[in-house]
Design a protein around this motif. Sequence first.
Motif, PDB file in Angstrom:
ATOM      1  N   GLU A 137       3.321  -0.835 -13.555  1.00 32.37           N
ATOM      2  CA  GLU A 137       1.965  -0.388 -13.285  1.00 32.37           C
ATOM      3  C   GLU A 137       1.688  -0.445 -11.786  1.00 32.37           C
ATOM      4  OE1 GLU A 137      -0.915  -2.402 -15.765  1.00 32.37           O
ATOM      5  OE2 GLU A 137       0.646  -2.846 -17.242  1.00 32.37           O
ATOM      6  N   GLY A 138       0.613   0.227 -11.371  1.00 31.28           N
ATOM      7  CA  GLY A 138       0.251   0.254  -9.967  1.00 31.28           C
ATOM      8  C   GLY A 138       0.726   1.525  -9.292  1.00 31.28           C
ATOM      9  N   SER A 139       0.528   1.601  -7.976  1.00 35.66           N
ATOM     10  CA  SER A 139       0.888   2.816  -7.251  1.00 35.66           C
ATOM     11  C   SER A 139       1.386   2.493  -5.848  1.00 35.66           C
ATOM     12  CB  SER A 139      -0.332   3.745  -7.143  1.00 35.66           C
ATOM     13  OG  SER A 139      -1.357   3.131  -6.376  1.00 35.66           O
ATOM     14  N   THR A 140       2.206   3.404  -5.315  1.00 39.75           N
ATOM     15  CA  THR A 140       2.665   3.331  -3.931  1.00 39.75           C
ATOM     16  C   THR A 140       2.553   4.712  -3.316  1.00 39.75           C
ATOM     17  OG1 THR A 140       4.254   1.576  -4.455  1.00 39.75           O
ATOM     18  CG2 THR A 140       4.570   2.764  -2.385  1.00 39.75           C
ATOM     19  N   LEU A 141       1.868   4.785  -2.191  1.00 39.82           N
ATOM     20  CA  LEU A 141       1.706   6.045  -1.476  1.00 39.82           C
ATOM     21  C   LEU A 141       2.421   5.957  -0.142  1.00 39.82           C
ATOM     22  CD1 LEU A 141      -2.103   6.790  -2.060  1.00 39.82           C
ATOM     23  CD2 LEU A 141      -0.145   7.552  -3.437  1.00 39.82           C
ATOM     24  N   PHE A 142       3.261   6.935   0.146  1.00 33.12           N
ATOM     25  CA  PHE A 142       3.916   7.059   1.436  1.00 33.12           C
ATOM     26  C   PHE A 142       3.289   8.238   2.169  1.00 33.12           C
ATOM     27  CE2 PHE A 142       7.125   4.960  -1.206  1.00 33.12           C
ATOM     28  CZ  PHE A 142       7.499   3.901  -0.373  1.00 33.12           C
ATOM     29  N   ARG A 177       8.160   3.636  13.532  1.00 34.20           N
ATOM     30  CA  ARG A 177       8.370   3.489  12.095  1.00 34.20           C
ATOM     31  C   ARG A 177       7.653   2.251  11.563  1.00 34.20           C
ATOM     32  NH1 ARG A 177      13.339   5.330  13.962  1.00 34.20           N
ATOM     33  NH2 ARG A 177      14.009   7.290  13.010  1.00 34.20           N
ATOM     34  N   ALA A 178       7.381   2.275  10.269  1.00 30.16           N
ATOM     35  CA  ALA A 178       6.945   1.077   9.565  1.00 30.16           C
ATOM     36  C   ALA A 178       8.187   0.481   8.923  1.00 30.16           C
ATOM     37  CB  ALA A 178       5.909   1.416   8.502  1.00 30.16           C
ATOM     38  N   VAL A 179       8.456  -0.791   9.179  1.00 33.88           N
ATOM     39  CA  VAL A 179       9.673  -1.440   8.682  1.00 33.88           C
ATOM     40  C   VAL A 179       9.285  -2.574   7.746  1.00 33.88           C
ATOM     41  CG1 VAL A 179      11.786  -2.650   9.310  1.00 33.88           C
ATOM     42  CG2 VAL A 179      10.881  -0.868  10.821  1.00 33.88           C
ATOM     43  N   ARG A 228       2.440  -0.430   8.317  1.00 33.88           N
ATOM     44  CA  ARG A 228       1.840   0.322   9.421  1.00 33.88           C
ATOM     45  C   ARG A 228       2.888   0.736  10.448  1.00 33.88           C
ATOM     46  NH1 ARG A 228      -3.680  -0.258   9.189  1.00 33.88           N
ATOM     47  NH2 ARG A 228      -4.423  -1.916   7.784  1.00 33.88           N
ATOM     48  N   ALA A 229       2.645   1.851  11.087  1.00 35.04           N
ATOM     49  CA  ALA A 229       3.536   2.344  12.137  1.00 35.04           C
ATOM     50  C   ALA A 229       3.612   1.335  13.268  1.00 35.04           C
ATOM     51  CB  ALA A 229       3.023   3.679  12.661  1.00 35.04           C
ATOM     52  N   GLU A 284      -1.075   2.965  12.446  1.00 36.33           N
ATOM     53  CA  GLU A 284      -1.443   3.908  11.390  1.00 36.33           C
ATOM     54  C   GLU A 284      -0.754   3.524  10.082  1.00 36.33           C
ATOM     55  OE1 GLU A 284      -1.385   8.752  10.561  1.00 36.33           O
ATOM     56  OE2 GLU A 284      -0.687   7.911  12.461  1.00 36.33           O
ATOM     57  N   VAL A 285      -1.491   3.612   8.999  1.00 39.23           N
ATOM     58  CA  VAL A 285      -0.950   3.247   7.689  1.00 39.23           C
ATOM     59  C   VAL A 285       0.039   4.316   7.232  1.00 39.23           C
ATOM     60  CG1 VAL A 285      -1.484   2.860   5.261  1.00 39.23           C
ATOM     61  CG2 VAL A 285      -3.001   1.940   7.035  1.00 39.23           C
ATOM     62  N   LEU A 286       1.277   3.898   6.977  1.00 40.60           N
ATOM     63  CA  LEU A 286       2.309   4.831   6.508  1.00 40.60           C
ATOM     64  C   LEU A 286       2.647   4.618   5.041  1.00 40.60           C
ATOM     65  CD1 LEU A 286       4.803   4.904   9.520  1.00 40.60           C
ATOM     66  CD2 LEU A 286       2.782   6.315   9.092  1.00 40.60           C
ATOM     67  N   ALA A 287       2.361   3.443   4.521  1.00 36.42           N
ATOM     68  CA  ALA A 287       2.627   3.186   3.103  1.00 36.42           C
ATOM     69  C   ALA A 287       1.599   2.199   2.575  1.00 36.42           C
ATOM     70  CB  ALA A 287       4.037   2.635   2.907  1.00 36.42           C
TER      71      ALA A 287
END
Length: 304
Positions: A60-65, A183-185, A31-32, A5-8
Amino acid sequence: MKTGEVLAEVRRLRRSFGDRIVLQDVSLTLRAGEVTGFVGANGAGKTTTIRLMLGLARGEGSTLFLGRPLHAWGSPAKVVGAVLGGVAGHPKHRVRSHLRMVAAGCGAPDRRVDELLEQVGLTEAAKLRLAQLSLGMAQRVGIAQALLGDPRVLILDEPANGLDPHSIRWLRQFLRTQADEGRAVLVSSHLLGEMEQLADTVVVLSRGRVVAASPLTELRTAASNRSVVLVQTPNMAGLARLVEDNGGRLEPTDQTGTRITGMDRIKVGSLAAKEGLELHWLSEETPTLEDFYLSIAEEDFKIT
């Protein structure tokens, strides 16, 4: 969280200083259950990328957690934990006291501190002052601090720098365990060889741009596809015709020696035997992942 699963999600990060572009459209997905190796030479832009991801630098740009920007979370320490160069704390503070202070700030109970001290193998060092810690111990305290909020994403910037082999092995096993727990590491390093024993996915950064991003197994395959077959034969013309007719490429090195790309030594040997072509030497050199990284980074530089 389910494995995979996508975590970030990091999308098109860009940063420049005047006319000098430091990062250009850097994107990656965490990913998890996976360890992502973020690899690049010193100065490639790894730390800048991580700082932009965490909102510690502008760009610029974006990061989603977990689908939201980090600043949108009320308790960010429960979403992402980061280790950026050891422990940030007063050198006279003792390890347990320091961690309890940080725990209070992120709403974690004191028992979480003792749990993590045991996990990172520092229970007996809990009364040491931060100034007394070795580099390896400081890294472990930093990791414990990052995990206080039980985050879903763990980010470490060059965590193996200066560590002895024993500490590196411990770090590798510990991070693998964190991924196995869901966790995603993300681990940055300037040594691709180091990632071979840890990462599931590798993102290669060169001069501020992502030049390769794939599962480690695919990266190994891509490296093996660049293998070179070394051959010596008294019939260079016959070998050249045979190789070229079967999709390979031949580059003579001297009167009897040549380098062949586009096919492996087994195919070369089989074709030569079928045609009755005499060979005096046949071997194959497959580049290491380190060699492969250097080659694609250099090719990217030439393109730009």
